[in-house]
Scaffold this motif. Sequence first.
Motif, PDB file in Angstrom:
ATOM      1  N   ASP B  64       0.606  -1.129  -0.391  1.00  0.00           N
ATOM      2  CA  ASP B  64      -0.109   0.494  -0.657  1.00  0.00           C
ATOM      3  C   ASP B  64       0.892   0.819  -0.358  1.00  0.00           C
ATOM      4  O   ASP B  64       1.652   0.959   0.786  1.00  0.00           O
ATOM      5  CB  ASP B  64      -0.886   0.075   1.210  1.00  0.00           C
ATOM      6  N   HIS B  65       0.285   2.207  -0.974  1.00  0.00           N
ATOM      7  CA  HIS B  65       1.544   3.260  -0.930  1.00  0.00           C
ATOM      8  C   HIS B  65       0.465   4.248  -1.124  1.00  0.00           C
ATOM      9  O   HIS B  65      -0.500   4.763  -1.959  1.00  0.00           O
ATOM     10  CB  HIS B  65       2.797   3.456  -1.364  1.00  0.00           C
ATOM     11  N   ASP B  66       0.991   6.057  -0.787  1.00  0.00           N
ATOM     12  CA  ASP B  66       0.000   6.597  -1.636  1.00  0.00           C
ATOM     13  C   ASP B  66       0.669   7.946  -1.803  1.00  0.00           C
ATOM     14  O   ASP B  66       1.061   8.324  -2.493  1.00  0.00           O
ATOM     15  CB  ASP B  66      -1.794   7.052  -0.588  1.00  0.00           C
ATOM     16  N   CYS B  67       0.541   9.209  -0.438  1.00  0.00           N
ATOM     17  CA  CYS B  67       1.942  10.237  -0.739  1.00  0.00           C
ATOM     18  C   CYS B  67       3.038  10.012  -0.708  1.00  0.00           C
ATOM     19  O   CYS B  67       3.858  11.071  -1.902  1.00  0.00           O
ATOM     20  CB  CYS B  67       1.138  11.107   0.427  1.00  0.00           C
ATOM     21  N   ARG B  68       3.534   9.016  -0.737  1.00  0.00           N
ATOM     22  CA  ARG B  68       5.131   8.679  -0.032  1.00  0.00           C
ATOM     23  C   ARG B  68       5.732  10.097   0.428  1.00  0.00           C
ATOM     24  O   ARG B  68       6.748  10.106   0.116  1.00  0.00           O
ATOM     25  CB  ARG B  68       5.939   8.551  -1.835  1.00  0.00           C
ATOM     26  N   GLU B  69       5.193  10.209   1.024  1.00  0.00           N
ATOM     27  CA  GLU B  69       6.107  11.922   1.953  1.00  0.00           C
ATOM     28  C   GLU B  69       5.350  11.624   3.693  1.00  0.00           C
ATOM     29  O   GLU B  69       5.374  12.982   4.286  1.00  0.00           O
ATOM     30  CB  GLU B  69       5.670  13.246   1.101  1.00  0.00           C
ATOM     31  N   GLY B  70       5.498  10.701   3.785  1.00  0.00           N
ATOM     32  CA  GLY B  70       5.178  10.448   5.527  1.00  0.00           C
ATOM     33  C   GLY B  70       3.441  10.811   6.331  1.00  0.00           C
ATOM     34  O   GLY B  70       3.140  10.786   6.775  1.00  0.00           O
ATOM     35  N   ILE B  71       2.593  10.950   5.173  1.00  0.00           N
ATOM     36  CA  ILE B  71       0.877  12.017   6.010  1.00  0.00           C
ATOM     37  C   ILE B  71       0.031  11.186   5.651  1.00  0.00           C
ATOM     38  O   ILE B  71      -0.650  11.524   5.991  1.00  0.00           O
ATOM     39  CB  ILE B  71       1.400  13.373   5.401  1.00  0.00           C
ATOM     40  N   CYS B  72       0.389  10.137   4.560  1.00  0.00           N
ATOM     41  CA  CYS B  72      -1.312   9.421   4.542  1.00  0.00           C
ATOM     42  C   CYS B  72      -1.254   7.944   5.419  1.00  0.00           C
ATOM     43  O   CYS B  72      -2.962   8.004   6.008  1.00  0.00           O
ATOM     44  CB  CYS B  72      -1.116   8.873   2.861  1.00  0.00           C
ATOM     45  N   GLY B  73      -0.480   7.581   5.547  1.00  0.00           N
ATOM     46  CA  GLY B  73       0.077   6.665   6.539  1.00  0.00           C
ATOM     47  C   GLY B  73      -0.198   5.253   6.341  1.00  0.00           C
ATOM     48  O   GLY B  73      -0.881   3.984   7.289  1.00  0.00           O
ATOM     49  N   SER B  74      -0.558   5.695   4.589  1.00  0.00           N
ATOM     50  CA  SER B  74      -0.832   4.015   3.926  1.00  0.00           C
ATOM     51  C   SER B  74       0.480   3.238   3.811  1.00  0.00           C
ATOM     52  O   SER B  74      -0.230   1.724   3.317  1.00  0.00           O
ATOM     53  CB  SER B  74      -1.700   4.550   2.413  1.00  0.00           C
ATOM     54  N   CYS B  75       1.430   3.505   3.975  1.00  0.00           N
ATOM     55  CA  CYS B  75       2.486   2.623   3.642  1.00  0.00           C
ATOM     56  C   CYS B  75       3.479   1.775   5.221  1.00  0.00           C
ATOM     57  O   CYS B  75       4.197   0.892   4.484  1.00  0.00           O
ATOM     58  CB  CYS B  75       3.500   2.808   3.122  1.00  0.00           C
ATOM     59  N   GLY B  76       2.608   1.054   5.677  1.00  0.00           N
ATOM     60  CA  GLY B  76       2.570  -0.007   6.578  1.00  0.00           C
ATOM     61  C   GLY B  76       2.912  -1.053   6.345  1.00  0.00           C
ATOM     62  O   GLY B  76       2.007  -1.956   5.872  1.00  0.00           O
ATOM     63  N   THR B  90       9.386   7.169  11.553  1.00  0.00           N
ATOM     64  CA  THR B  90       9.618   7.908   9.901  1.00  0.00           C
ATOM     65  C   THR B  90       8.820   6.136   8.967  1.00  0.00           C
ATOM     66  O   THR B  90       8.997   5.607   9.379  1.00  0.00           O
ATOM     67  CB  THR B  90      11.180   7.368   9.817  1.00  0.00           C
ATOM     68  N   THR B  91       8.029   7.319   8.200  1.00  0.00           N
ATOM     69  CA  THR B  91       6.778   5.772   7.979  1.00  0.00           C
ATOM     70  C   THR B  91       7.939   5.286   6.579  1.00  0.00           C
ATOM     71  O   THR B  91       8.907   5.489   6.473  1.00  0.00           O
ATOM     72  CB  THR B  91       5.924   6.731   6.878  1.00  0.00           C
ATOM     73  N   THR B  92       7.844   4.143   6.185  1.00  0.00           N
ATOM     74  CA  THR B  92       7.828   3.235   5.334  1.00  0.00           C
ATOM     75  C   THR B  92       8.833   3.638   4.579  1.00  0.00           C
ATOM     76  O   THR B  92      10.039   3.620   3.696  1.00  0.00           O
ATOM     77  CB  THR B  92       7.477   1.674   5.063  1.00  0.00           C
ATOM     78  N   CYS B  93       7.704   5.110   3.200  1.00  0.00           N
ATOM     79  CA  CYS B  93       7.938   5.852   2.129  1.00  0.00           C
ATOM     80  C   CYS B  93       9.415   6.591   2.438  1.00  0.00           C
ATOM     81  O   CYS B  93      10.074   7.345   2.031  1.00  0.00           O
ATOM     82  CB  CYS B  93       7.146   6.420   1.879  1.00  0.00           C
ATOM     83  N   GLN B  94       9.550   7.075   3.423  1.00  0.00           N
ATOM     84  CA  GLN B  94      10.172   7.941   4.078  1.00  0.00           C
ATOM     85  C   GLN B  94      11.159   7.267   4.815  1.00  0.00           C
ATOM     86  O   GLN B  94      12.413   7.802   4.973  1.00  0.00           O
ATOM     87  CB  GLN B  94      10.188   9.046   5.677  1.00  0.00           C
TER      88      GLN B  94
END
Lengths: 239, 266
Positions: B64-76, B90-94
């Motif tokens: 899952d991914h969306d914003c790729r800038e640490g603000i949407c919360g989908s990339c867990g 840090t989120t996974t995308c960051q």
Amino acid sequence: MNMFAAFWRSTIGKKVVMAVTGVLMIAFVIGHVSGNLLVFRGAETFNRYAALLKGVGGLLWAARLGLLAALVLHVTAAYQLTRAAAAARPAGYARREPQVSTWASRTMRWGGMLLFVFIGLHLAQFTFGWFDHATFSETDAYSNVMVGFRNPWWVLFYEVSMVALGFHLFHGAWASVRSLGVARPSGHPLHRRIATLIAVGVWLAFSIIPLGVYAGIAKPAAGPDTTAALPAAAPPATP
Amino acid sequence: MGGTGSGKPMNLTLHVWRQAGPGAAGAMRTYAATDVSPDMSFLEMLDVVNEGLVARGEPPIAFDHDCREGICGSCGMMINGQAHGPWKATTTCQLHMRAFSDGDEIVVEPWRAAPFPVIKDLVVDRAAFDRIIQAGGYVSVNTGNAVDGNAVPVPKTDADAAMDAAACIGCGACVAACPNGSASLFTAAKITHLGHLPQGQPERHRRALRMVTQMDLEHFGGCSLFGECQQACPKEISIDAISRMNRDFVVASVMQAEERQVAGAG
Ligand code: HEM
Ligand code: FES
């Protein structure tokens, strides 16, 4: 009525019950160990203290029932929350690296089970006198303690159990305040000064008793030999 | 290190959870990730691995991914046993690949919790969070003209505390990191966020009661105060929020009983 049922049904309600009963048991444990340390003041002082407790009659039974109720609630909630936690993660991770959780927090369930066994055996030994049957005396608690801790296996069991109690309180004394929602917001919520003090204090105070007796620092009553003296020390005015 | 493109490319071994669909049996599969730039994000590294898989005719790793800038919360995802990997806050995308070294083995797994069923590979269904929000994570307002910006004064400290809690992006790392699979930090963050603001007061206790009830109905575990959630949270929300939720819940339980008495019911 409905309110209590709904409260108990929630995970937070159970945790609040655990915290309240846990704090009650901490208060008891601190009082209990304070009294027990009188064993180092000799047979007379210790037995006078024991007689004092028995002398309050109704109050003693109220306290016993209260503690029993607290324990039953505490253990029931622990069991149900453990089941809920297991159900919430049916499939585990292939790799998991705990970061900040203390060993104490991760062993609350195992430690709790050991404490459960301990409480059972402890009551059987010093309240019901099931083990050292021949020498057990209703009125000479001091002698019971001397006889019990002459056995190194009992000493070992008590020492291990008190380490478990120390760890249980290292997490529990800190966690209860947070479960109840009365902890002040903190920049370092995982720090715990008072809980550490309680845990170390309770552990040290309890653990020196079996060791002290075994090492002969608290000696059998000076006068006649304790084991022989038990009928002599017997019936005061208890009906 | 430092500047773009300065790091040496790395070769890594990935162990990734593959699962064809909801309810399907899954397994860990091993892949080589070659020529990985330290400047890539973790998701970009997965993108490259996926291109290789697609070229070989294999299904790509779903994540899952969306914003790729640490603000949407989908990339867990769970990376080497830590939610969102080894970097704090840090989120996974960051998360960047310089967090790893050449030759590393990396274990990648989906969030594990019964209320978060796996949809495919690393993608889980976090709708349980939506239902907790629907149960009370809002402020009811009568529509009409927009209210003046500063018509309701909010003390600075309250605004700050509310903002800290509002930083929650609902990623689910708290649940994933919690040994009990508890959603306490998420639920508490929402309750704390609205409960600190004057606009949130009228529904404060009803909100606590409803959101906690929904959290339990979703079969998340209870809170044992391990503290893992706070450490895993990419927005560094504190477990102080959980204390506050518990207090609000206790008060709400008592008040609800009073309300029922006033209304004359059981
Ligand atoms: C005898 C059997 C016992 C069992 C099975 C038991 C089990 C547990 C468990 C599993 C927890 C963690 C609950 C959770 O956070 O999910 C806990 C918490 C706690 N226990 Fe015990 N325990 C026992 C006895 C005691 C005793 C004797 C004391 C005190 C002297 C005590 C004090 C506490 C406290 C203060 C907490 C913290 C409650 C909280 O997190 O809010 N427990 N217990
Ligand atoms: S993709 Fe949006 S937070 Fe990572």
